[in-house]
Design an enzyme around this catalytic site. Structure first.
Site, short mmCIF file in Angstrom:
data_model
loop_
_atom_site.label_atom_id
_atom_site.label_comp_id
_atom_site.label_asym_id
_atom_site.label_seq_id
_atom_site.Cartn_x
_atom_site.Cartn_y
_atom_site.Cartn_z
N ARG A 55 0.81 -1.23 0.00
CA ARG A 55 0.00 0.00 0.00
C ARG A 55 0.83 1.27 0.00
O ARG A 55 0.48 2.22 -0.68
CB ARG A 55 -1.08 -0.03 1.08
N THR A 56 1.91 1.29 0.74
CA THR A 56 2.66 2.54 0.82
C THR A 56 3.31 2.88 -0.52
O THR A 56 3.27 4.02 -0.97
CB THR A 56 3.71 2.49 1.95
N LYS A 83 23.44 -6.97 -5.94
CA LYS A 83 24.84 -7.26 -6.26
C LYS A 83 25.77 -6.59 -5.25
O LYS A 83 26.97 -6.50 -5.46
CB LYS A 83 25.17 -6.76 -7.68
N ARG A 105 11.96 3.63 1.60
CA ARG A 105 11.64 2.69 2.70
C ARG A 105 12.85 1.79 2.89
O ARG A 105 13.38 1.26 1.91
CB ARG A 105 10.41 1.87 2.37
N HIS A 133 7.46 6.63 10.41
CA HIS A 133 6.65 6.45 9.20
C HIS A 133 5.68 7.64 9.14
O HIS A 133 4.49 7.51 9.38
CB HIS A 133 5.90 5.11 9.32
C1 NCD Z 1 3.13 -0.44 8.25
C2 NCD Z 1 4.62 -0.40 7.97
O1 NCD Z 1 5.08 -0.92 6.99
O2 NCD Z 1 5.28 0.21 8.79
N1 NCD Z 1 2.35 -0.67 7.15
C3 NCD Z 1 2.07 0.35 6.30
O3 NCD Z 1 2.88 1.18 5.98
N2 NCD Z 1 0.81 0.43 5.87
C4 NCD Z 1 2.78 -1.28 9.39
C5 NCD Z 1 3.13 -2.73 9.36
O4 NCD Z 1 3.92 -3.19 8.57
O5 NCD Z 1 2.60 -3.42 10.24
#
Ligand code: NCD
Length: 305
Positions: A55-56, A83, A105, A133
């Site tokens: 989703r992100t 690599k 990320r 986040h």
């Molecule tokens: C979260 C994350 O990746 O930090 N999910 C997200 O971004 N929607 C929470 C999770 O992984 O539980």
């Protein structure tokens, strides 16, 4: 504001500006036949994901495209990172190509901060280790504002695996800054140790915390970050800290149920609760796109356009 690395870094007025702009993005795009604004035409946004994400990543991609930016998806696993290329060399490559914004990320807390030393563009933290986040917290705050009419004075319970949760950390700082009372609820083994300075209350008893709660935020039990036994069994966890229908009935009628996803249905949240009208889970996802549009707009145009 040049980068968005944490919610701690935001002042209350900056956070409110982002939330107001989020509302404007939602109405600007929803009302249009072509769901796109020309704002970031000619600019390039790179999505640099070193951890799996559905989703992100798609949310940032959708947001950038709705603002007409060019989007490059860089999945670290399918790139020269496999690599052995370091974050620094990857960053220098992106820098040479002229990325205006890099969404990162990374499993290491602090990686987005390092990245700011190597690229000229704006860095947007899409989750670093257990640290932060910020766009998730902003979309959660926006969802609460929409559903509860405000955040100031509301009580928010953040429940479960707080120890491993960057979502919890970012929400704690943002929501307390916006005037909410934040209560962490979970087994002592899943609460971080040195949190005397955090603006929170602590409870180990979920039932006792529900009556005065306006929003409950359930966190995913993060098995992939657990290298120890933090609770006896999944059933035991669900019995003590899972939100089921009985517990939902203990909350005020207006209270909402939130989850950042991905969910472990039957563990931290019962399936019937996840699918109930009190749950805002799909709204959170929808709001995520508006929030990320607002943030991309602010950082890539310096609010100029
Ligand atoms: C979260 C994350 O990746 O930090 N999910 C997200 O971004 N929607 C929470 C999770 O992984 O539980």
């Amino acid at each position: 504001m040049k980068h968005l690395l944490t919610t701690e870094q935001l002042s209350r007025s900056e956070a409110e500006l982002i939330l107001d702009l989020t509302g404007r993005m939602a109405s600007a795009v929803s009302g249009r036949e072509i769901r796109k604004l020309p704002t970031l035409r000619g600019r390039t946004v790179v999505n640099l994901f070193y951890e799996d994400s559905t989703r992100t990543r798609t949310s940032f991609e959708t947001a950038a495209k709705r603002l007409s930016a060019d989007v490059v998806n860089f999945a670290a696993k399918a790139s020269s990172v496999s690599k052995g290329e370091s974050l620094k060399d990857t960053a220098l490559t992106l820098q040479s190509m002229g990325a205006d914004g890099v969404v990162i990320r990374h499993p290491a807390s602090g990686a987005p901060q390092r990245l700011t030393e190597w690229v000229d563009g704006a860095v947007l933290n899409a989750g670093d280790g257990t640290h932060a986040h910020p766009t998730q917290a902003l979309l959660d705050a926006y969802t609460m504002r929409e559903r509860l009419g405000g955040i100031d004075g509301r009580t928010v319970a953040v429940v479960g695996d707080i120890l491993h949760s960057r979502v919890a950390r970012s929400n704690i700082w943002l929501l307390s800054k916006l005037g909410a009372r934040v209560r962490l609820v979970g087994p002592p083994t899943l609460l971080p140790r040195a949190i005397e300075d955090w603006p929170v209350e602590i409870s180990y008893d979920l039932d006792a915390s529900l009556r005065d709660t306006d929003a409950i935020m359930l966190l995913r039990v993060q098995h992939e970050r657990m290298h120890d036994a933090f609770f006896p069994t999944a059933n035991e966890y669900a019995r003590l800290y899972g939100l089921d229908e009985r517990r939902l009935g203990l909350m005020p009628d207006h209270a909402i149920v939130m989850h950042p996803g991905p969910m472990n249905r039957g563990m931290e949240i019962a399936a019937a609760v996840a699918d109930s009208p009190r749950a805002t889970i799909t709204e959170q996802v929808a709001n995520g796109v508006w929030v990320r549009m607002a943030v991309l707009y602010l950082l890539l145009t310096n609010g100029e356009l």
